[in-house]
Motif scaffolding. Structure first.
Motif, PDB file in Angstrom:
ATOM      1  N   VAL A 100       0.847  -1.186   0.000  1.00 13.89           N
ATOM      2  CA  VAL A 100       0.000   0.000   0.000  1.00 13.89           C
ATOM      3  C   VAL A 100       0.885   1.239   0.000  1.00 13.89           C
ATOM      4  CG1 VAL A 100      -1.729   1.337   1.262  1.00 13.89           C
ATOM      5  CG2 VAL A 100      -1.886  -1.153   1.185  1.00 13.89           C
ATOM      6  N   VAL A 101       0.579   2.171  -0.890  1.00 12.76           N
ATOM      7  CA  VAL A 101       1.299   3.437  -0.982  1.00 12.76           C
ATOM      8  C   VAL A 101       0.340   4.569  -0.621  1.00 12.76           C
ATOM      9  CG1 VAL A 101       2.517   5.036  -2.511  1.00 12.76           C
ATOM     10  CG2 VAL A 101       2.849   2.560  -2.765  1.00 12.76           C
ATOM     11  N   VAL A 102       0.703   5.348   0.389  1.00  9.46           N
ATOM     12  CA  VAL A 102      -0.087   6.505   0.790  1.00  9.46           C
ATOM     13  C   VAL A 102       0.606   7.750   0.249  1.00  9.46           C
ATOM     14  CG1 VAL A 102      -0.864   7.923   2.725  1.00  9.46           C
ATOM     15  CG2 VAL A 102      -1.026   5.423   2.852  1.00  9.46           C
ATOM     16  N   VAL A 103      -0.106   8.517  -0.557  1.00  9.49           N
ATOM     17  CA  VAL A 103       0.455   9.737  -1.141  1.00  9.49           C
ATOM     18  C   VAL A 103      -0.084  10.933  -0.375  1.00  9.49           C
ATOM     19  CG1 VAL A 103       0.676  11.148  -3.209  1.00  9.49           C
ATOM     20  CG2 VAL A 103       0.628   8.651  -3.409  1.00  9.49           C
ATOM     21  N   ALA A 104       0.833  11.762   0.126  1.00 11.84           N
ATOM     22  CA  ALA A 104       0.446  12.921   0.922  1.00 11.84           C
ATOM     23  C   ALA A 104       1.353  14.095   0.561  1.00 11.84           C
ATOM     24  CB  ALA A 104       0.561  12.592   2.412  1.00 11.84           C
ATOM     25  N   GLY A 105       1.079  15.243   1.168  1.00 11.77           N
ATOM     26  CA  GLY A 105       1.956  16.396   0.988  1.00 11.77           C
ATOM     27  C   GLY A 105       1.474  17.361  -0.064  1.00 11.77           C
ATOM     28  N   ARG A 144      12.403   9.965  -8.475  1.00  9.19           N
ATOM     29  CA  ARG A 144      13.188   8.798  -8.076  1.00  9.19           C
ATOM     30  C   ARG A 144      12.339   7.800  -7.301  1.00  9.19           C
ATOM     31  NH1 ARG A 144      17.972   9.061  -3.541  1.00  9.19           N
ATOM     32  NH2 ARG A 144      18.370   6.812  -3.391  1.00  9.19           N
ATOM     33  N   ALA A 145      11.538   8.304  -6.383  1.00  7.89           N
ATOM     34  CA  ALA A 145      10.705   7.424  -5.562  1.00  7.89           C
ATOM     35  C   ALA A 145       9.632   6.742  -6.397  1.00  7.89           C
ATOM     36  CB  ALA A 145      10.067   8.220  -4.424  1.00  7.89           C
ATOM     37  N   VAL A 146       8.989   7.500  -7.272  1.00  5.17           N
ATOM     38  CA  VAL A 146       7.935   6.933  -8.112  1.00  5.17           C
ATOM     39  C   VAL A 146       8.510   5.843  -9.018  1.00  5.17           C
ATOM     40  CG1 VAL A 146       6.252   7.436  -9.927  1.00  5.17           C
ATOM     41  CG2 VAL A 146       6.551   9.040  -8.034  1.00  5.17           C
ATOM     42  N   ALA A 147       9.714   6.076  -9.529  1.00  7.47           N
ATOM     43  CA  ALA A 147      10.341   5.106 -10.431  1.00  7.47           C
ATOM     44  C   ALA A 147      10.650   3.791  -9.722  1.00  7.47           C
ATOM     45  CB  ALA A 147      11.619   5.696 -11.019  1.00  7.47           C
ATOM     46  N   GLU A 148      10.858   3.822  -8.422  1.00  7.92           N
ATOM     47  CA  GLU A 148      11.204   2.615  -7.684  1.00  7.92           C
ATOM     48  C   GLU A 148       9.988   1.836  -7.194  1.00  7.92           C
ATOM     49  OE1 GLU A 148      14.244   2.848  -4.790  1.00  7.92           O
ATOM     50  OE2 GLU A 148      15.580   4.055  -6.035  1.00  7.92           O
ATOM     51  N   LEU A 149       8.796   2.353  -7.393  1.00  9.07           N
ATOM     52  CA  LEU A 149       7.609   1.623  -6.984  1.00  9.07           C
ATOM     53  C   LEU A 149       7.366   0.438  -7.914  1.00  9.07           C
ATOM     54  CD1 LEU A 149       5.141   4.581  -6.271  1.00  9.07           C
ATOM     55  CD2 LEU A 149       6.314   3.169  -4.579  1.00  9.07           C
ATOM     56  N   PRO A 150       6.950  -0.698  -7.363  1.00 14.34           N
ATOM     57  CA  PRO A 150       6.627  -1.838  -8.224  1.00 14.34           C
ATOM     58  C   PRO A 150       5.316  -1.600  -8.968  1.00 14.34           C
ATOM     59  CG  PRO A 150       6.117  -2.349  -5.946  1.00 14.34           C
ATOM     60  CD  PRO A 150       6.797  -1.014  -5.929  1.00 14.34           C
ATOM     61  N   ASP A 151       5.013  -2.469  -9.902  1.00 15.47           N
ATOM     62  CA  ASP A 151       3.794  -2.309 -10.698  1.00 15.47           C
ATOM     63  C   ASP A 151       2.534  -2.582  -9.870  1.00 15.47           C
ATOM     64  OD1 ASP A 151       5.245  -1.666 -12.972  1.00 15.47           O
ATOM     65  OD2 ASP A 151       5.392  -3.761 -13.608  1.00 15.47           O
ATOM     66  N   ARG A 152       2.601  -3.572  -8.976  1.00 18.15           N
ATOM     67  CA  ARG A 152       1.407  -3.980  -8.235  1.00 18.15           C
ATOM     68  C   ARG A 152       1.366  -3.284  -6.877  1.00 18.15           C
ATOM     69  NH1 ARG A 152       0.531 -10.312  -8.226  1.00 18.15           N
ATOM     70  NH2 ARG A 152      -1.398  -9.558  -7.251  1.00 18.15           N
ATOM     71  N   ILE A 153       0.694  -2.154  -6.828  1.00 16.79           N
ATOM     72  CA  ILE A 153       0.530  -1.407  -5.585  1.00 16.79           C
ATOM     73  C   ILE A 153      -0.917  -0.936  -5.478  1.00 16.79           C
ATOM     74  CG2 ILE A 153       2.920  -0.608  -5.377  1.00 16.79           C
ATOM     75  CD1 ILE A 153       2.063   2.021  -6.667  1.00 16.79           C
ATOM     76  N   THR A 154      -1.334  -0.674  -4.251  1.00 15.04           N
ATOM     77  CA  THR A 154      -2.629  -0.052  -3.994  1.00 15.04           C
ATOM     78  C   THR A 154      -2.358   1.339  -3.454  1.00 15.04           C
ATOM     79  OG1 THR A 154      -3.732  -2.148  -3.536  1.00 15.04           O
ATOM     80  CG2 THR A 154      -4.754  -0.163  -2.638  1.00 15.04           C
ATOM     81  N   VAL A 155      -2.859   2.354  -4.133  1.00 18.35           N
ATOM     82  CA  VAL A 155      -2.547   3.738  -3.786  1.00 18.35           C
ATOM     83  C   VAL A 155      -3.722   4.378  -3.057  1.00 18.35           C
ATOM     84  CG1 VAL A 155      -1.881   6.006  -4.668  1.00 18.35           C
ATOM     85  CG2 VAL A 155      -1.034   3.928  -5.791  1.00 18.35           C
ATOM     86  N   LEU A 156      -3.424   4.979  -1.905  1.00 24.22           N
ATOM     87  CA  LEU A 156      -4.390   5.775  -1.156  1.00 24.22           C
ATOM     88  C   LEU A 156      -3.896   7.214  -1.152  1.00 24.22           C
ATOM     89  CD1 LEU A 156      -4.863   3.503   2.013  1.00 24.22           C
ATOM     90  CD2 LEU A 156      -5.970   3.295  -0.224  1.00 24.22           C
TER      91      LEU A 156
END
Length: 223
Positions: free
Chosen positions: A15-20, A27-39
């Motif tokens: 699970v990826v929580v996007v805030a701010g 760089r961070a976005v590029a390192e995320l795997p394909d299968r994630i659930t974004v909140l």
């Protein structure tokens, strides 16, 4: 849309929580795997979509998300709208929802911002007791990587360039039995007091660094 029951049964859920209030670090976005659930925590939805992420849920009092972002969420995501007179930040609310999913990995993703209080509260929220059962709790705050390690625990970082800065912070109370190897100033069974500078600005001397903590919640910053 967010199907809580289906996600709770998922194996290796990330699970990826996007805030701010700032654009997400590439760089961070590029390192995320394909299968994630974004909140998305409120206005984090706009930054998530700008980075090519598709949030499954929008959480918060919705005072920061753009009208265009809200319209998109109404068509494509689950919305959990909270009263503005709440006693938790939008980031805390989104992290609480993530904890309900019992993921194998939780990543807080933020471009940062100019509010020191929000930054400290977000980092503090990562040490909440509801998250300690999650095997990996981490964050990208701007271009800086954070790993939150509750004791007893061990984290190993591999492939680091020699000279990388690694800092240890006891941001959630005293940490006992703190250790770090592969750095210029190693520690072994150390007691780290809250928010002191002793563990700050260490430097790697090897491409693998191991960090341990016996009790408490340790925050590791790799810059």
């Amino acid at each position: 849309m967010l199907d809580l029951d289906a996600l709770r049964s998922a194996v290796d859920l990330h699970v990826v929580v996007v805030a701010g209030a700032e654009p997400l670090p590439a760089r961070a976005v590029a390192e995320l795997p394909d299968r994630i659930t974004v909140l998305a925590a409120d206005g984090g939805l706009d930054h998530a979509r700008a980075a090519g992420l598709q949030p499954a849920a929008l959480i918060g009092d919705l005072d920061s998300v753009t009208p265009e972002g809200l319209a998109w969420a109404e068509a494509h995501a689950t919305i959990a709208r909270h009263d503005p007179d709440k006693d938790r930040t939008d980031t805390e609310l989104a992290l609480a929802t993530a904890a309900e999913l019992a993921p194998a990995r939780l990543t807080l993703l933020s471009g940062g911002g100019d509010r020191l209080d929000h930054t400290l509260a977000a980092i503090g929220a990562l040490g909440h007791h509801s998250l300690t059962a999650i095997p990996i709790v981490e964050a990208w705050w701007g271009d800086q990587y954070l790993r939150v390690l509750p004791g007893p625990g061990r984290a190993t970082f591999t492939g680091l360039a020699i000279g990388t800065t690694v800092s240890l912070l006891s941001a959630h109370g005293v940490c006992e039995g703190v250790g770090i190897s592969g750095v210029q100033w190693p520690l072994d069974q150390f007691r780290l007091e809250p928010l002191v500078g002793l563990g700050v600005s260490n430097v790697t001397t090897a491409d693998t660094v191991a960090v341990t903590v016996a009790t408490g919640v340790l925050t590791i910053v790799v810059a």
